[in-house]
Enzyme design. Sequence first.
Site, PDB file in Angstrom:
ATOM      1  CB  SER A 124     -37.550  67.848  36.493  1.00  0.00           C
ATOM      2  OG  SER A 124     -37.687  66.477  36.177  1.00  0.00           O
ATOM      3  CG  HIS A 171     -38.153  72.390  38.500  1.00  0.00           C
ATOM      4  ND1 HIS A 171     -37.603  72.585  37.264  1.00  0.00           N
ATOM      5  CD2 HIS A 171     -37.580  71.260  38.995  1.00  0.00           C
ATOM      6  CE1 HIS A 171     -36.725  71.621  37.028  1.00  0.00           C
ATOM      7  NE2 HIS A 171     -36.700  70.803  38.060  1.00  0.00           N
ATOM      8  CD  GLU A 215     -37.827  76.121  35.615  1.00  0.00           C
ATOM      9  OE1 GLU A 215     -37.563  76.534  34.484  1.00  0.00           O
ATOM     10  OE2 GLU A 215     -38.000  74.910  35.873  1.00  0.00           O
ATOM     11  CG  ASN A 253     -35.168  70.246  32.995  1.00  0.00           C
ATOM     12  OD1 ASN A 253     -33.944  70.355  33.058  1.00  0.00           O
ATOM     13  ND2 ASN A 253     -35.878  69.736  33.981  1.00  0.00           N
TER      14      ASN A 253
HETATM   15  N1  3HC Z   1     -25.144  70.787  49.150  1.00  0.00           N
HETATM   16  C1  3HC Z   1     -24.909  71.965  49.742  1.00  0.00           C
HETATM   17  N2  3HC Z   1     -23.905  72.791  49.398  1.00  0.00           N
HETATM   18  C2  3HC Z   1     -23.086  72.375  48.423  1.00  0.00           C
HETATM   19  C3  3HC Z   1     -23.268  71.147  47.755  1.00  0.00           C
HETATM   20  C4  3HC Z   1     -24.360  70.342  48.160  1.00  0.00           C
HETATM   21  N3  3HC Z   1     -24.628  69.176  47.576  1.00  0.00           N
HETATM   22  N4  3HC Z   1     -22.303  71.018  46.807  1.00  0.00           N
HETATM   23  C5  3HC Z   1     -21.546  72.124  46.878  1.00  0.00           C
HETATM   24  N5  3HC Z   1     -22.005  72.949  47.838  1.00  0.00           N
HETATM   25  C6  3HC Z   1     -21.496  74.271  48.199  1.00  0.00           C
HETATM   26  C7  3HC Z   1     -20.097  74.215  48.774  1.00  0.00           C
HETATM   27  O1  3HC Z   1     -20.122  74.079  50.172  1.00  0.00           O
HETATM   28  C8  3HC Z   1     -19.506  75.551  48.352  1.00  0.00           C
HETATM   29  O2  3HC Z   1     -19.960  76.573  49.218  1.00  0.00           O
HETATM   30  P1  3HC Z   1     -19.037  77.922  49.450  1.00  0.00           P
HETATM   31  O3  3HC Z   1     -18.797  78.539  48.109  1.00  0.00           O
HETATM   32  O4  3HC Z   1     -19.889  78.774  50.346  1.00  0.00           O
HETATM   33  O5  3HC Z   1     -17.795  77.419  50.085  1.00  0.00           O
HETATM   34  C9  3HC Z   1     -20.185  75.835  47.002  1.00  0.00           C
HETATM   35  O6  3HC Z   1     -21.369  75.021  46.960  1.00  0.00           O
HETATM   36  C10 3HC Z   1     -19.263  75.480  45.859  1.00  0.00           C
HETATM   37  O7  3HC Z   1     -18.907  74.105  46.010  1.00  0.00           O
HETATM   38  P2  3HC Z   1     -17.474  73.504  45.629  1.00  0.00           P
HETATM   39  O8  3HC Z   1     -16.409  74.551  45.819  1.00  0.00           O
HETATM   40  O9  3HC Z   1     -17.315  72.209  46.350  1.00  0.00           O
HETATM   41  O10 3HC Z   1     -17.596  73.074  44.122  1.00  0.00           O
HETATM   42  P3  3HC Z   1     -17.948  73.922  42.851  1.00  0.00           P
HETATM   43  O11 3HC Z   1     -17.418  75.313  42.913  1.00  0.00           O
HETATM   44  O12 3HC Z   1     -17.582  73.044  41.722  1.00  0.00           O
HETATM   45  O13 3HC Z   1     -19.529  74.055  42.906  1.00  0.00           O
HETATM   46  C11 3HC Z   1     -21.636  73.272  42.212  1.00  0.00           C
HETATM   47  C12 3HC Z   1     -20.355  72.925  42.943  1.00  0.00           C
HETATM   48  C13 3HC Z   1     -22.409  74.354  42.983  1.00  0.00           C
HETATM   49  C14 3HC Z   1     -22.485  72.006  42.177  1.00  0.00           C
HETATM   50  C15 3HC Z   1     -21.273  73.802  40.779  1.00  0.00           C
HETATM   51  O14 3HC Z   1     -20.424  72.886  40.147  1.00  0.00           O
HETATM   52  C16 3HC Z   1     -22.476  74.024  39.890  1.00  0.00           C
HETATM   53  O15 3HC Z   1     -23.151  75.035  39.987  1.00  0.00           O
HETATM   54  N6  3HC Z   1     -22.756  73.059  38.982  1.00  0.00           N
HETATM   55  C17 3HC Z   1     -23.898  73.100  38.114  1.00  0.00           C
HETATM   56  C18 3HC Z   1     -25.101  72.585  38.855  1.00  0.00           C
HETATM   57  C19 3HC Z   1     -26.344  72.639  38.024  1.00  0.00           C
HETATM   58  O16 3HC Z   1     -26.346  72.982  36.857  1.00  0.00           O
HETATM   59  N7  3HC Z   1     -27.465  72.277  38.667  1.00  0.00           N
HETATM   60  C20 3HC Z   1     -28.726  72.202  38.022  1.00  0.00           C
HETATM   61  C21 3HC Z   1     -28.917  70.826  37.501  1.00  0.00           C
HETATM   62  S1  3HC Z   1     -30.410  70.694  36.626  1.00  0.00           S
HETATM   63  C22 3HC Z   1     -31.558  70.376  37.788  1.00  0.00           C
HETATM   64  O17 3HC Z   1     -31.302  70.238  38.955  1.00  0.00           O
HETATM   65  C23 3HC Z   1     -32.972  70.300  37.288  1.00  0.00           C
HETATM   66  C24 3HC Z   1     -33.472  68.923  37.155  1.00  0.00           C
HETATM   67  O18 3HC Z   1     -34.799  69.008  36.757  1.00  0.00           O
HETATM   68  C25 3HC Z   1     -32.717  68.078  36.154  1.00  0.00           C
END
Ligand code: 3HC
Length: 293
Positions: free
Chosen positions: A119, A140, A152, A190
């Site tokens: 990352s 990424h 990315e 990031n």
């Molecule tokens: N694995 C697989 N599928 C998942 C999952 C997981 N860990 N978590 C959630 N899901 C799926 C669910 O099954 C659901 O699917 P559906 O819509 O087809 O039924 C969908 O995602 C939505 O899940 P939920 O209804 O349980 O919960 P939310 O609507 O709150 O969504 C989330 C969860 C997708 C994690 C949402 O909250 C989100 O987008 N959050 C932001 C995540 C983010 O910003 N990620 C990037 C982080 S930065 C990074 O990774 C970079 C690094 O370098 C730091």
Amino acid sequence: MAIQIVGVIGCGLMGSGIAQVCAQAGFPTVVREVSAELVEKGLKGIEKNLARLVEKGALTDAARNEVRGRLKGTTLLDDLKDCDLIVEAIIEQLPAKRELFGALDKLCPPQTIFASNTSSLPIIEIAASTGRPQRFVGLHFFNPVPVMKLVEVVKTIATDSAVYEEMVAFGAKLGKTPVRANDGGGFIVNRLLVPYLLDAVRALEEGVGSVEDIDNSMKLGCGYPMGPFTLLDFVGLDTTYYISQIMFDEFKEKRFAAPPLLKRMVLAGWNGKKSGRGFYDYADPANPKPMQL
Ligand code: 3HC
């Protein structure tokens, strides 16, 4: 050269997600972890995700079996020697990544493409541990990998243009939207996300609002799926702290400097959801309690 077989190194949170999307996209995928227990744990996570997709009707039972058939878990690096592309998603430590790629460079034929899911570490510094920096990119992905639509694709000063274009096309084949990023600290996401998360901690330190109110502000006022503290806990406070240190080292700008509160929480072992405590306490996971300052 068309990518036919993919290797993934690391079957943790990111590696298992990457292996899953590769197998779902039709690529025979070999995923390697350091122990049989970790291979099993990673594959179980994938199995759970696939089961959820079948339950929802997003995947047929037959398609799930095909995905399973394309996935192979292993502890042996040797099992990746026939891969056309190897994506690394191991611990974020430069010496470990350099050592791994040094070994892969000896094992794999010269045409194999190497990619790192780091990352924040400079891709070129990892690529320089091999004799093929021209066939080395950053790929990424974002957590949770099966859900987040972005990848990315990171080009270094040494990446060959044809290899780079092939990796952009590969990202699209995985069903992701590939974006083109240069090998600058934090790439695109990031570079923007980390100062935002650190600013949320600074706002909390300064008493601008509570954890809950700042989270609700960004969720409900701006439509972000998670507020900054929920996201910090989700990504991991240790991970964010580590990335901020690398970015501060690169840019020497205050906006990338970790606020004292974040540092102290990491020192206390409050690393977020995975440790049971961060800006929220997860003793009751269905009802996380925000930290009161
Ligand atoms: N694995 C697989 N599928 C998942 C999952 C997981 N860990 N978590 C959630 N899901 C799926 C669910 O099954 C659901 O699917 P559906 O819509 O087809 O039924 C969908 O995602 C939505 O899940 P939920 O209804 O349980 O919960 P939310 O609507 O709150 O969504 C989330 C969860 C997708 C994690 C949402 O909250 C989100 O987008 N959050 C932001 C995540 C983010 O910003 N990620 C990037 C982080 S930065 C990074 O990774 C970079 C690094 O370098 C730091």
